[in-house]
Design a protein around this motif. Structure first.
Motif, PDB file in Angstrom:
ATOM      1  N   GLU A 149     -53.982  68.680  37.292  1.00 20.38           N
ATOM      2  CA  GLU A 149     -53.071  70.096  38.056  1.00 20.38           C
ATOM      3  C   GLU A 149     -52.802  70.889  36.931  1.00 20.38           C
ATOM      4  N   GLY A 150     -52.687  72.289  37.332  1.00 21.93           N
ATOM      5  CA  GLY A 150     -51.737  73.204  36.351  1.00 21.93           C
ATOM      6  C   GLY A 150     -52.504  73.703  35.459  1.00 21.93           C
ATOM      7  N   CYS A 197     -55.177  82.574  35.930  1.00 16.23           N
ATOM      8  CA  CYS A 197     -56.128  81.809  36.490  1.00 16.23           C
ATOM      9  C   CYS A 197     -55.223  80.487  35.875  1.00 16.23           C
ATOM     10  N   THR A 198     -55.110  79.503  36.751  1.00 15.83           N
ATOM     11  CA  THR A 198     -54.280  78.300  36.678  1.00 15.83           C
ATOM     12  C   THR A 198     -56.071  76.927  37.670  1.00 15.83           C
ATOM     13  N   ASN A 200     -56.843  73.296  39.319  1.00 16.73           N
ATOM     14  CA  ASN A 200     -56.637  72.010  39.094  1.00 16.73           C
ATOM     15  C   ASN A 200     -58.349  71.045  39.166  1.00 16.73           C
ATOM     16  N   ASP A 224     -59.509  73.159  42.703  1.00 17.37           N
ATOM     17  CA  ASP A 224     -58.175  74.361  43.277  1.00 17.37           C
ATOM     18  C   ASP A 224     -58.502  75.293  42.060  1.00 17.37           C
ATOM     19  N   MET A 226     -56.145  79.277  40.989  1.00 12.88           N
ATOM     20  CA  MET A 226     -55.231  79.419  41.497  1.00 12.88           C
ATOM     21  C   MET A 226     -55.278  80.908  40.769  1.00 12.88           C
ATOM     22  N   CYS A 227     -54.926  82.173  41.040  1.00 14.74           N
ATOM     23  CA  CYS A 227     -54.666  83.200  40.532  1.00 14.74           C
ATOM     24  C   CYS A 227     -53.717  84.360  40.766  1.00 14.74           C
ATOM     25  N   ASP A 228     -53.607  84.749  39.728  1.00 15.43           N
ATOM     26  CA  ASP A 228     -52.175  85.938  40.122  1.00 15.43           C
ATOM     27  C   ASP A 228     -52.749  86.971  40.964  1.00 15.43           C
TER      28      ASP A 228
END
Length: 229
Positions: A149-150, A197-198, A200, A224, A226-228
């Motif tokens: 993750e992350g 982005c990060t 998972n 997953d 996740m982006c700014d």
């Protein structure tokens, strides 16, 4: 037939039925301190509270720093299938200090093989790789499927065959991840990931080095993004 022989026959039948319905557990990835195991339920076996406790006890008895048991329904292809293979739950145990107290986590929300591996966030992996006194653990982790993750994506690239890669790097670890698939994102979305982005991911091991920084090359699925923005 005597009463004694009748009772003996009943007892034998009871154990035969019990054995036929009992789950099977198999090691699929294992090092000295880590393990990933697949559990396939017996016919008619119910994955309830008591069975979860039994499997967790079975898992903790293997005395790993961290272990994962992925539970599949009866008749499943299990880890021989694809990342879409349905699961009924995942059990993880942690015991890094060797004490008699084991941390057990029950995750019934993980419903497919895209969540099969040793659970870590990228900062934890970097910290282990950066700690020279436990450097052997980093080498062991590099041999395991990792549910990470992350993961900060520093570079997005393609090789000459058009295969997509995400690369994440710190002073302690370099992860080169070949994006094979995702149950949740299409090809266009996977290719749109940037260094803002990060992700998972499930990363299956390909190769690694034991030098510093630790280099891990793997392939797998994106769970997953996740982006700014």
């Amino acid at each position: 037939m005597t009463i004694k022989s009748f009772i003996t026959m009943c007892v034998c039948a009871f154990y035969t039925i019990g054995m036929a319905n009992a789950y099977t557990i198999e090691s699929r990835f294992e090092t000295k301190h880590y393990g990933v195991y697949q559990v396939i339920l017996g016919k008619g076996e119910v994955y309830g509270v008591s069975l979860k406790q039994i499997i967790a006890k079975d898992l903790s008895s293997r005395k790993k720093f961290q272990a994962t048991a992925v539970v599949y329904p009866n008749g499943s292809a299990a880890m021989n299938g694809t990342i879409k293979e349905p699961t009924v739950g995942i059990i993880t145990t942690e015991n890094y200090d060797g004490s008699s107290s084991v941390t057990v986590n029950l995750n019934d929300k993980a419903k497919n093989s895209s969540y099969v591996g040793i659970y870590l966030n990228f900062k934890q992996l970097s910290k282990i790789a950066d700690n020279r006194t436990v450097n052997s653990l980093a080498s062991e982790l590099a041999q395991m499927p990792l549910v990470l993750e992350g993961v900060p994506v520093d570079v997005v690239s393609k090789d000459f065959r058009g295969n997509l890669y995400y690369t994440a790097a710190t002073g302690a670890v370099i992860l080169d991840f070949n994006v094979i698939d995702s149950l949740y994102y299409d090809k266009k979305k996977l290719e749109s990931v940037t260094d803002k982005c990060t992700v998972n991911i499930l990363s299956l091991p390909d190769r690694h080095t034991n030098e510093s920084p630790l280099f891990i090359a793997g392939h797998g699925a994106v769970n997953d993004i996740m982006c700014d923005n």
